[in-house]
Design a protein around this motif. Structure first.
Motif: not given
Length: 529
Positions: A73, A75-76, A127, A131-132
């Motif tokens: 997963e 993310n940033n 991703i 959310r990102y």
């Protein structure tokens, strides 16, 4: 003088400070390595569980759950590190609310599990683009779902199918593994359990010009799994009755025509053409998963719309017809009860409410549509396919029933009468194109009625209208409604008239066009209404 002894409170605070400092240092080191641990641990994930799996067969739900856990997963924090730190990264960009994303994610996870079993070096990642948004945008995620393969940091768009098997095949081909080599009978039997469609090559040695062309074809193709062997015994397990000792090439499918041998020379383009002609079943059952591949085919297409039980009675005659026209025509079955798949097609024919079995055909290059208007008997099906191939089938127009225009000031044109009343007419035609849901059509219709009344009695001018929502014709290409078209006697390209013009201005234009065609100006009425 002695220094004062430290108090218990001071000692306690000192210990707390030392412990906190130690935790901070460890946390800092751990944070620096967290992404590498997260990515690297994927490779060894569930090792203990995999040992237990050998004791008893896993449930399908357990397999999927495990597969979902080996997808990283993003993310940033870890996105760029994952892309930069791996030669191959296959990314799924999704949104939690998107229906197609939800459908694709379990297939993506299954593909991840299969690739792991094949010891692929591809890192599978996903991703949540909602959310990102920043890292997702940086990767190139612009819609949902988006699939991208990163090779040494450079993105390639996904061009394969959407089943888990198709994802695996595409990824392996794009990451330098276009062919599976089978060296034993056990490997061959295991392969057959997992694959229903594949291409097999038999070679004495994995070298030479013919083998090189085989490899080029395997690399260029994006859809079919290629396998190779140098054993005639193994080849006969994969492909029944291989008489050649090599080189040999053929395609295997899960249908009555299971085995098809390639008879041509070993050249990449010829091999690819052979696959294109033979990769689909004799009759393809249209689904959401395979629809993209079906629509992309360059073949003429015959579609059968029927209930699933009813179609079983027609399957054999359609398969027989498909064998005859295999390299030229694709035969497709669509469940007429599946609105998502059937309605868009049937609407093109104006038959969206039909519940009866229908046989239709499309030529996507010309936009031509055809309908079998007799019973789908074996003879009629074959005759329909032959006529389609020869280009002699009558075109089908979406059409209402032919109306009675006797005594009408404005003729009602339908799809079936467009040729006779408009294109083949010896008169000038003023045509109003409208739809029931058009907001401005009613106003325009009233203006046309005034014009028809004004020009009534003029021999060489006919007013007509057509409802484009239920009638069509290849020569009627209209995008906006209402549309006003003037067809001169010679039926050159129609002249589009402004619907914003007043009846007076339209009358002036009509008279102008009529005067350009005739010297009998005494037949013309005045310009004023």
């Amino acid at each position: 003088m002695l220094s004062p002894k430290p108090t218990s409170k001071f000692i306690y605070l000192t210990i707390i400070l030392l412990i906190s400092l130690s935790l901070f240092i460890n946390s800092t080191i751990s944070q620096q390595d967290s992404d590498e641990v997260e990515i690297n641990d994927l490779i060894a994930l569930d090792e203990e569980e995999s040992e237990s799996d050998t004791q008893s067969p896993p449930k399908p739900s357990d397999v999927l759950t495990k597969a979902q856990r080996i997808v990283l997963e993003l993310n940033n924090d870890n996105t760029q590190k994952a892309i930069d730190g791996n030669e191959y990264v296959f990314v799924l960009g999704y949104a939690p609310w998107d229906v197609r994303s939800a459908e694709l994610m379990p297939r993506f996870a299954e593909a991840a599990g299969a690739l792991r079993e094949l010891k692929s070096q591809v890192l599978m990642a996903k991703i949540d683009a909602e959310r990102y948004p920043k890292p997702a945008s940086g990767l190139g995620v612009k819609g949902y779902p988006t699939l991208l393969l990163f090779v040494n940091g450079t993105a390639q768009p996904y061009t394969g199918g959407f089943s888990s098997e198709e994802i695996v095949i595409w990824v392996r081909k794009k990451t330098g593994e276009p062919i599976i080599r089978i060296d034993s009978i056990d490997e061959a039997n295991d392969f057959l359990k997992k694959h229903s469609t594949f291409a097999v090559g038999l070679f004495d040695k994995f070298e030479g010009p013919e083998y090189d062309e085989f490899v080029k074809a395997a690399t260029a193709d994006n859809e079919i799994q290629f396998v190779e062997t140098c054993s005639s015994q193994i080849a006969n397990i994969l492909f029944e009755d291989v008489k050649s000792t090599g080189p040999f090439f053929g395609i295997v499918k899960s249908e009555p025509e299971r085995y098809t041998s390639y008879e041509g020379g070993f050249e990449k383009d010829k091999i690819l053409q052979f696959l294109n002609d033979n990769k689909f079943p004799l009759v393809t059952f249209l689904t959401e998963v395979n629809s993209v591949k079906v629509y992309a085919s360059d073949k003429l297409q015959v579609y059968v719309f029927a209930e699933a039980d009813e179609f079983q009675k027609l399957l054999e005659p359609f398969q027989n017809a498909a064998k005859k026209f295999k390299s030229k025509i694709m035969f497709v079955f669509v469940d007429i009860k599946d609105d998502n798949l059937a309605k868009p097609f049937l609407t093109l024919f104006g038959l969206e409410d039909s519940e009866d079995t229908l046989v239709t055909a499309f030529d996507y290059q010309t936009g031509a549509k055809y309908l079998l208007e007799s019973d789908p008997t074996p003879a009629n099906i074959e005759e329909f396919g032959s006529g389609l191939l020869k280009g002699v089938l009558p075109l089908y127009y979406k059409s209402q029933a032919i109306p009675d225009n006797k005594g009408a000031d404005i003729l009602t044109v339908v799809g079936k009468t467009f040729d006779d009343l408009v294109l083949s007419s010896s008169k000038n035609i003023f045509l109003e194109v409208h739809t029931p849901w058009c907001l401005n059509c009613e106003t325009t219709s009233k203006q046309v009625e005034k014009l028809a009344k004004h020009f009534k009695g003029l021999e060489n001018l006919v007013f007509a209208r057509i409802d484009a929502s239920v009638n069509g014709h290849p020569k009627l290409e209209v995008e906006d409604y209402p549309t006003l078209l003037f067809y001169p006697v010679n039926k050159s390209n129609p002249i589009k008239l402004s619907t914003k013009s007043s009846p007076k201005d339209l009358a002036i234009l009509i008279n102008k066009y009529l005067k350009e065609q005739t010297h009998d100006e005494h037949n013309l009425t005045k310009d004023e209404l």
